[in-house]
Design a protein around this motif. Structure first.
Motif, PDB file in Angstrom:
ATOM      1  N   ASP A   1      -4.748   1.991  -9.692  1.00  0.00           N
ATOM      2  CA  ASP A   1      -4.785   3.166  -8.465  1.00  0.00           C
ATOM      3  C   ASP A   1      -6.089   3.843  -9.807  1.00  0.00           C
ATOM      4  OD1 ASP A   1      -4.754   4.306  -6.413  1.00  0.00           O
ATOM      5  OD2 ASP A   1      -4.032   5.786  -8.215  1.00  0.00           O
TER       6      ASP A   1
ATOM      7  N   ASP B   1       1.166  -1.342  -0.120  1.00  0.00           N
ATOM      8  CA  ASP B   1      -0.158  -0.333   0.148  1.00  0.00           C
ATOM      9  C   ASP B   1       1.285   1.686   0.130  1.00  0.00           C
ATOM     10  OD1 ASP B   1      -1.670  -1.376  -0.078  1.00  0.00           O
ATOM     11  OD2 ASP B   1      -3.463  -1.279   2.258  1.00  0.00           O
TER      12      ASP B   1
ATOM     13  N   THR C   1      -4.849   7.119 -10.675  1.00  0.00           N
ATOM     14  CA  THR C   1      -3.650   7.185 -11.907  1.00  0.00           C
ATOM     15  C   THR C   1      -4.846   6.681 -13.588  1.00  0.00           C
ATOM     16  OG1 THR C   1      -2.141   6.279 -10.572  1.00  0.00           O
ATOM     17  CG2 THR C   1      -1.729   5.987 -12.743  1.00  0.00           C
ATOM     18  N   ARG C   2      -5.552   5.715 -13.254  1.00  0.00           N
ATOM     19  CA  ARG C   2      -6.502   6.241 -14.366  1.00  0.00           C
ATOM     20  C   ARG C   2      -6.959   6.838 -15.596  1.00  0.00           C
ATOM     21  NH1 ARG C   2      -7.812   1.088 -11.292  1.00  0.00           N
ATOM     22  NH2 ARG C   2     -10.371   2.039 -11.865  1.00  0.00           N
TER      23      ARG C   2
ATOM     24  N   ARG D   1       2.101   2.153  -3.435  1.00  0.00           N
ATOM     25  CA  ARG D   1       1.578   2.309  -3.771  1.00  0.00           C
ATOM     26  C   ARG D   1       1.014   3.906  -4.299  1.00  0.00           C
ATOM     27  NH1 ARG D   1       2.407  -1.477  -7.606  1.00  0.00           N
ATOM     28  NH2 ARG D   1       1.507  -3.435  -7.693  1.00  0.00           N
ATOM     29  N   ALA D   2       1.607   3.551  -2.800  1.00  0.00           N
ATOM     30  CA  ALA D   2       0.820   5.452  -2.656  1.00  0.00           C
ATOM     31  C   ALA D   2       2.083   6.411  -2.870  1.00  0.00           C
ATOM     32  CB  ALA D   2       0.520   6.135  -0.673  1.00  0.00           C
TER      33      ALA D   2
ATOM     34  N   GLU E   1       4.274   5.335  -5.691  1.00  0.00           N
ATOM     35  CA  GLU E   1       3.809   4.956  -6.955  1.00  0.00           C
ATOM     36  C   GLU E   1       2.937   6.577  -7.460  1.00  0.00           C
ATOM     37  OE1 GLU E   1       2.171   1.576  -8.506  1.00  0.00           O
ATOM     38  OE2 GLU E   1       3.855   1.506 -10.549  1.00  0.00           O
ATOM     39  N   ARG E   2       1.626   6.228  -7.146  1.00  0.00           N
ATOM     40  CA  ARG E   2       0.616   7.658  -7.309  1.00  0.00           C
ATOM     41  C   ARG E   2       1.238   8.677  -7.811  1.00  0.00           C
ATOM     42  NH1 ARG E   2      -2.868   7.468  -2.914  1.00  0.00           N
ATOM     43  NH2 ARG E   2      -3.380   5.424  -3.203  1.00  0.00           N
TER      44      ARG E   2
END
Ligand code: S3P
Length: 185
Positions: free
Chosen positions: A86, A56, A89-90, A59-60, A62-63
């Motif tokens: 995410d 998690d 992101t999309r 991913r944060a 990465e966002r």
């Protein structure tokens, strides 16, 4: 819309970095990779981030890395294989020239196998690949303007297919820079 000339998405090991660097060279532009941005900012490997702080947290990071790169990079950009998980992101990728580099599961296991530097595949790679791809394929497809299959193709052929898919190829002898790359004199 300003932003990257090409955004590559797709599973780990599909060749985003190799193809991305080739594309950048052909288009005369820069190459950037959000995984590399995260590693540079954190001063540790992605595997270490996963182990120390969990997925998690990664991913944060990465966002934020994707948001920054999409806003600030005008060349070729590759995203980590799971960035499209995410929703924000999309949404951010809507309208950008996103290409999904795809490969089938057999090819994925052959290319990546038991690569422990990729923490998501450390155990039972074939089953994990199948589950991973079943979950992610619709998300890659959702964000992509074009899908380029890489199975049985060398990186140069994949790069050609990406240029064709985005209509970025210059006619022979034409030295006009691609859109967004014009120099102001
Ligand atoms: C991941 C893919 C990796 C890296 C991390 C997680 C994923 O990037 O971001 O290990 O969830 O698929 P590459 O696709 O560049 O290997």
């Amino acid at each position: 819309m300003s932003g990257p000339l090409v955004v590559l998405v797709g599973p780990m090991g599909v060749g985003k970095s190799t193809v991305g660097e080739l594309l950048a060279e052909r288009l005369g532009t820069g190459y950037r990779d959000t995984d590399a941005d995260i590693v540079a900012a954190e001063g540790r490997t992605i595997a270490d981030i996963f182990v120390d702080d969990g997925e998690d947290h990664f991913r944060a990071l990465e966002r934020a890395a994707v948001r920054e790169a999409v806003a600030g990079h005008t060349g070729v950009l590759s995203l980590g294989g799971g960035a499209i998980l995410d929703p924000a992101t999309r949404e951010l990728l809507a309208g950008h020239p996103v290409v999904y580099l795809s490969m089938d599961v057999d090819e994925a296991v052959k290319r990546v196998g038991l690569n422990t530097a990729r923490p998501l595949l450390a155990v039972n790679p074939r089953r994990q690949w199948r589950e991973l791809m079943d979950a992610r394929r619709p998300l890659y497809t959702e964000v992509a303007r074009a899908v380029v299959a890489t199975d049985g193709r060398i990186p140069e052929e994949v790069a050609d297919a990406v240029l064709d898919a985005l209509e970025l190829r210059l006619p022979a002898g034409d030295t006009t820079p691609p859109p967004g790359q014009e120099k102001t004199v």
